[in-house]
Design a protein around this motif. Structure first.
Motif, short mmCIF file in Angstrom:
data_model
loop_
_atom_site.label_atom_id
_atom_site.label_comp_id
_atom_site.label_asym_id
_atom_site.label_seq_id
_atom_site.Cartn_x
_atom_site.Cartn_y
_atom_site.Cartn_z
N GLY A 170 -4.12 -4.68 4.55
CA GLY A 170 -5.55 -4.84 4.72
C GLY A 170 -6.08 -4.33 6.05
O GLY A 170 -7.26 -4.41 6.32
N TYR A 171 -5.20 -3.78 6.88
CA TYR A 171 -5.63 -3.29 8.20
C TYR A 171 -4.76 -2.12 8.63
O TYR A 171 -3.68 -1.87 8.10
CB TYR A 171 -5.55 -4.40 9.25
N ARG A 172 -5.28 -1.39 9.60
CA ARG A 172 -4.54 -0.31 10.24
C ARG A 172 -4.35 -0.67 11.70
O ARG A 172 -5.25 -1.26 12.32
CB ARG A 172 -5.31 1.02 10.14
N ASP A 184 -9.92 -3.01 10.04
CA ASP A 184 -9.89 -3.13 8.59
C ASP A 184 -9.61 -1.77 7.96
O ASP A 184 -10.10 -0.74 8.40
CB ASP A 184 -11.23 -3.64 8.06
N CYS A 185 -8.83 -1.81 6.90
CA CYS A 185 -8.53 -0.59 6.16
C CYS A 185 -9.80 -0.12 5.45
O CYS A 185 -10.42 -0.88 4.70
CB CYS A 185 -7.41 -0.86 5.15
N ASP A 186 -10.18 1.12 5.69
CA ASP A 186 -11.39 1.65 5.05
C ASP A 186 -11.23 1.80 3.55
O ASP A 186 -12.20 1.71 2.80
CB ASP A 186 -11.74 3.00 5.67
N ALA A 187 -10.02 2.06 3.12
CA ALA A 187 -9.80 2.33 1.70
C ALA A 187 -9.99 1.11 0.82
O ALA A 187 -10.55 1.20 -0.27
CB ALA A 187 -8.39 2.90 1.50
N CYS A 188 -9.55 -0.07 1.32
CA CYS A 188 -9.63 -1.28 0.48
C CYS A 188 -10.59 -2.31 1.04
O CYS A 188 -10.73 -3.41 0.49
CB CYS A 188 -8.25 -1.91 0.32
N SER A 191 -8.97 -5.86 2.02
CA SER A 191 -8.40 -6.79 1.03
C SER A 191 -6.91 -6.56 0.80
O SER A 191 -6.19 -7.46 0.38
CB SER A 191 -9.13 -6.65 -0.31
N GLY A 192 -6.43 -5.33 1.07
CA GLY A 192 -5.04 -5.03 0.80
C GLY A 192 -4.78 -4.66 -0.65
O GLY A 192 -3.66 -4.28 -0.99
N ARG A 193 -5.79 -4.79 -1.49
CA ARG A 193 -5.66 -4.50 -2.92
C ARG A 193 -6.72 -3.49 -3.31
O ARG A 193 -7.82 -3.46 -2.75
CB ARG A 193 -5.84 -5.77 -3.74
N LYS A 194 -6.38 -2.65 -4.27
CA LYS A 194 -7.33 -1.62 -4.65
C LYS A 194 -7.22 -1.33 -6.14
O LYS A 194 -6.13 -1.30 -6.70
CB LYS A 194 -7.07 -0.35 -3.84
N ALA A 195 -8.41 -1.17 -6.75
CA ALA A 195 -8.48 -0.79 -8.16
C ALA A 195 -9.24 0.51 -8.26
O ALA A 195 -9.99 0.88 -7.36
CB ALA A 195 -9.18 -1.88 -8.97
N PRO A 196 -9.09 1.23 -9.38
CA PRO A 196 -9.89 2.44 -9.56
C PRO A 196 -11.38 2.10 -9.47
O PRO A 196 -11.82 1.05 -9.93
CB PRO A 196 -9.51 2.90 -10.97
#
Length: 359
Positions: A170-172, A184-188, A191-196
Motif C-alpha cells: 500500500g506504500y512506496r 501511498d502507492c498511486d496505483a492502488c 489499499s495494497g489491493r487492486k482490481a481491473p
C-alpha cells in the motif's frame, strides 16, 4: 547497562500522562531533528536521546519495567544492539507524519469512503436583487457517483488481486536508513489491493455531470458573501458523501447609494434657501422615492435619517436606515438684483457667523 533518566530527558515529571509525554517529545524532536540542524552534532545527539526516551515512556510495558527495575526490558535483560523506528515510537509511517506540513503522510490509507471535494462558483447580481433577494438558476459542471461501480472504481464482479506496483504493502519507500519515508502507492491508492478499473468511469468512481441548480439568494446579501449549497460539490468515492458548493456573491453597486452593512447613504444637494428656511425634499430609496424634511438652519454635512429605509438584514425582519448627507449648493450670482438681495441678507445675518469659530 545504566539507562539515563528518561523523564528528565523529556522534561516531564514521573507521573506525566501519555499525552504530556507525547507533547514533550514532539516539541523536542522538532527542535533537535538533524534535518533542521544540518551538521550540528550536538543537536543530533540530543535528538537520539529524546527519541530513546520517548520510545521507552510511550510504551506501557517498557515504561512499567523502567519505573520498576530501572530497565525498559525488565529484570534479566541482556544488552544488545538496538534500533528504533517511527513505528516503534507510535508514529505510523515516517518523519513526515511527525512534522505536519513537511510532506505527505506515510500512513497506509485504507480503502474506505472518501468525501468529494468542495467547489466554488462566483455569481454577480444587481443591487436591486441584493435588496429584494432572488433565485438564480445555475448550470453546474460537477461529478456524480458512477452508477456502474457505485463509486468503488472497480469493475463489478472482477477479481481483486495484490497490487503489483507496491507488492500489497500500500506504500512506496524512498530514502534509506533511519530517514526512510513512505508514500501511498498511486496505483492502488494505499489499499495494497487492486482490481481491473470500471469500464464506465475508468477507475475514477465518478463520472462528469451537468446539473441545473436553483439557488436562493437572501434579501440584504452583501458583496463578498460566501453562501454554502450542501451536497452540490464533487461526488465522493466508495460511498463517501458529496462535497459542497460555495457561491461567492458579487453585488453590483448603485451609483445613488453608498452601503455600510445594512445602512445606506446618499448625497442630498439642497439650495441655500432650502437649508436656511427648511423644506420637504424628494429623495430616491431602494424601493422608489420618499420625502424627507430638511429642518430650517440645516448645515452642509448634516445627516438626516430615514429609519428602516435601508437594506434588509439577512435572516432577520429588521432593516437598516437610509441617511441623507446634506450638501448646501452655493448659487452662482450673475444678475445685479440677486446680488443686491444677498448683500441685504448679509447685513442682517452674517455679522456673527465667525464669532465663536476659534474660541
Amino acid at each position: 547497562m545504566a539507562h539515563p533518566d528518561y523523564y528528565a530527558v523529556l522534561g516531564v515529571p514521573r507521573g506525566a500522562s501519555d499525552e504530556d509525554i507525547k507533547k514533550a517529545y514532539r516539541k523536542l524532536a522538532r527542535k533537535y531533528h538533524p534535518d533542521l540542524n544540518p551538521g550540528n552534532k550536538e543537536a543530533e545527539a540530543r535528538f537520539k536521546e529524546v527519541t530513546e526516551a520517548n520510545e521507552v515512556l510511550s510504551d506501557a510495558t517498557k515504561r512499567k519495567n523502567y519505573d520498576t527495575y530501572g530497565d525498559p526490558a525488565g529484570p534479566g535483560f541482556a544488552p544488545g544492539a538496538q534500533g528504533f523506528s517511527f513505528e516503534d515510537m507510535g508514529f505510523p509511517g515516517s518523519f513526515q507524519d511527525l512534522f505536519q506540513g513537511f510532506g505527505r503522510s506515510g500512513q497506509r490509507r485504507r480503502p474506505g469512503p472518501r468525501p468529494g471535494e468542495d467547489t466554488q462558483h462566483t455569481v454577480r447580481i444587481a443591487f436591486r436583487d441584493a435588496f429584494a433577494g432572488t433565485r438564480l438558476s445555475l448550470n453546474l459542471h460537477r461529478s456524480e457517483t458512477c452508477p456502474a461501480c457505485q463509486g468503488s472504481g472497480d469493475r463489478v464482479g472482477a477479481q481483486v488481486s495484490t497490487c503489483a506496483a507496491c507488492g500489497g504493502r500500500g506504500y512506496r519507500e524512498t530514502g534509506g536508513g533511519f530517514f526512510r519515508t513512505r508514500e501511498d502507492c498511486d496505483a492502488c491508492g494505499g489499499s495494497g489491493r487492486k482490481a481491473p478499473p470500471c469500464d464506465t468511469c475508468r477507475g475514477q468512481g465518478r463520472i462528469p455531470k451537468t446539473e441545473a441548480v436553483t439557488v436562493a439568494i437572501p434579501a440584504g446579501v452583501e458583496d463578498g458573501t460566501r453562501l454554502r449549497v450542501a451536497g452540490k460539490g464533487e461526488a465522493g468515492r466508495r460511498g463517501g458523501g458529496a462535497g459542497d458548493l460555495y457561491l461567492q456573491v458579487q453585488v453590483e453597486s448603485d451609483p445613488r447609494f453608498e452601503r455600510r452593512g445594512p445602512n445606506l447613504y446618499l448625497d442630498l444637494p439642497v439650495s441655500f434657501a432650502e437649508a436656511a428656511l427648511g423644506a420637504k425634499v424628494e429623495i430616491p430609496t431602494p424601493e422608489g422615492k420618499s420625502t424627507i424634511k430638511v429642518p430650517p438652519g440645516t448645515q452642509s454635512g448634516a445627516n438626516l435619517r430615514l429609519k428602516g429605509m435601508g437594506m434588509p438584514v439577512p435572516g432577520a425582519s429588521q432593516r437598516g436606515d437610509l441617511f441623507a448627507r446634506i450638501k448646501v449648493v452655493t448659487p452662482r450670482i450673475e444678475d445685479e438684483r440677486s446680488k443686491e438681495l444677498l448683500r441685504e441678507l448679509a447685513e442682517l445675518n452674517d455679522a456673527s457667523i465667525r464669532s465663536d469659530a476659534w474660541r
